[in-house]
Design an enzyme around this catalytic site. Structure first.
Site, PDB file in Angstrom:
ATOM      1  N   HIS A 108       0.863  -1.186   0.000  1.00 45.59           N
ATOM      2  CA  HIS A 108       0.000   0.000   0.000  1.00 45.59           C
ATOM      3  C   HIS A 108       0.895   1.231   0.000  1.00 45.59           C
ATOM      4  O   HIS A 108       1.826   1.307   0.827  1.00 45.59           O
ATOM      5  CB  HIS A 108      -0.903  -0.028   1.243  1.00 45.59           C
ATOM      6  CG  HIS A 108      -1.842   1.129   1.316  1.00 45.59           C
ATOM      7  ND1 HIS A 108      -2.959   1.220   0.520  1.00 45.59           N
ATOM      8  CD2 HIS A 108      -1.807   2.258   2.068  1.00 45.59           C
ATOM      9  CE1 HIS A 108      -3.592   2.353   0.795  1.00 45.59           C
ATOM     10  NE2 HIS A 108      -2.906   3.007   1.740  1.00 45.59           N
ATOM     11  N   ASP A 144      -6.818  -2.708   3.644  1.00 46.96           N
ATOM     12  CA  ASP A 144      -5.498  -2.204   4.073  1.00 46.96           C
ATOM     13  C   ASP A 144      -5.334  -2.242   5.594  1.00 46.96           C
ATOM     14  O   ASP A 144      -4.716  -1.363   6.188  1.00 46.96           O
ATOM     15  CB  ASP A 144      -5.293  -0.755   3.558  1.00 46.96           C
ATOM     16  CG  ASP A 144      -5.442  -0.680   2.056  1.00 46.96           C
ATOM     17  OD1 ASP A 144      -6.058   0.284   1.564  1.00 46.96           O
ATOM     18  OD2 ASP A 144      -4.963  -1.609   1.383  1.00 46.96           O
TER      19      ASP A 144
END
Ligand code: GRF
Length: 203
Positions: A108, A144
């Protein structure tokens, strides 16, 4: 270690992993590349590297779980032991998580838990953050939110644009993702609750 890589876009993270595997700095091979996007540059990169790849278009499945079942079937068929999401723009359902528990990684382009979701380089800029970076984490049922494996920090410069910051972060992505995979290949990652402990000499 047999890796399955999932990508939706250009695939520069995939390329970094391909390169490290081919030069032997990762004790792994990419057994399969899957994209949900027929036009993904990642598929072209796989073909050029002689890596088996296929497109499974998510729009052809009524439910997310059906798409995941099709993806899991291909990954199992290829004997994949670690799933690597590399710019894969789909959420992973329980079907997928149960098929590869503790064996799905994602990258990410922000320092989680800051800035989950999309367009995070722009969000960091607009927020006025002085630093940003990238995070490799194990995937769990959230977006995430899984246990963090490695992070890298980059400065946010006064004259940064979304593009210049993204490029600086991407350079670090290409460094920490292969390293996280190598640690997994060496069996040195231990998940304890929310934390990932790295056994042996620190990377
Ligand atoms: C990267 O910023 C990555 O962090 C995010 O998708 C972007 C594209 O990556 N997940 P790539 O060039 O397709 O690997």
């Amino acid at each position: 270690l047999r890796i399955g890589a999932l990508a939706s876009g250009g695939g520069t993270n995939l390329q970094a992993i391909i390169d490290r595997c081919q030069e032997g700095s990762i004790d792994a091979e990419i057994a399969l590349v899957i994209s949900n996007n027929p036009d993904a540059g990642a598929l072209e990169r796989a073909r050029k590297a002689g890596i088996h790849c296929c497109c499974i278009d998510h729009r052809q499945f009524p439910q997310r779980e059906d798409f995941d079942r099709a993806v899991v079937a291909q990954l199992r068929e290829a004997g994949v032991e670690l799933v690597v999401l590399a710019g894969f723009m789909r959420l992973i359902s329980q079907v997928f998580l149960e098929a590869f528990p503790g064996r799905i990684m994602n990258i990410h382009p922000a320092l989680l838990p800051a800035f989950p979701g999309l367009h995070v380089q722009r969000k960091a800029l607009e927020y006025g953050a002085r630093f940003s970076g990238c995070t490799v984490h194990f995937v769990d049922g959230g977006c995430d939110t899984g246990p963090i494996i490695i992070q890298a920090v980059v400065p946010v410069l006064d004259d940064d644009t979304e593009e210049s910051l993204s490029a600086r972060i991407l350079q670090q992505e290409h460094r920490i993702y292969p390293r996280a995979i190598q640690l997994f290949a060496e069996g040195r990652l231990r998940i304890e609750g929310r934390r990932v402990l790295v056994e042996g000499p620190q990377p």
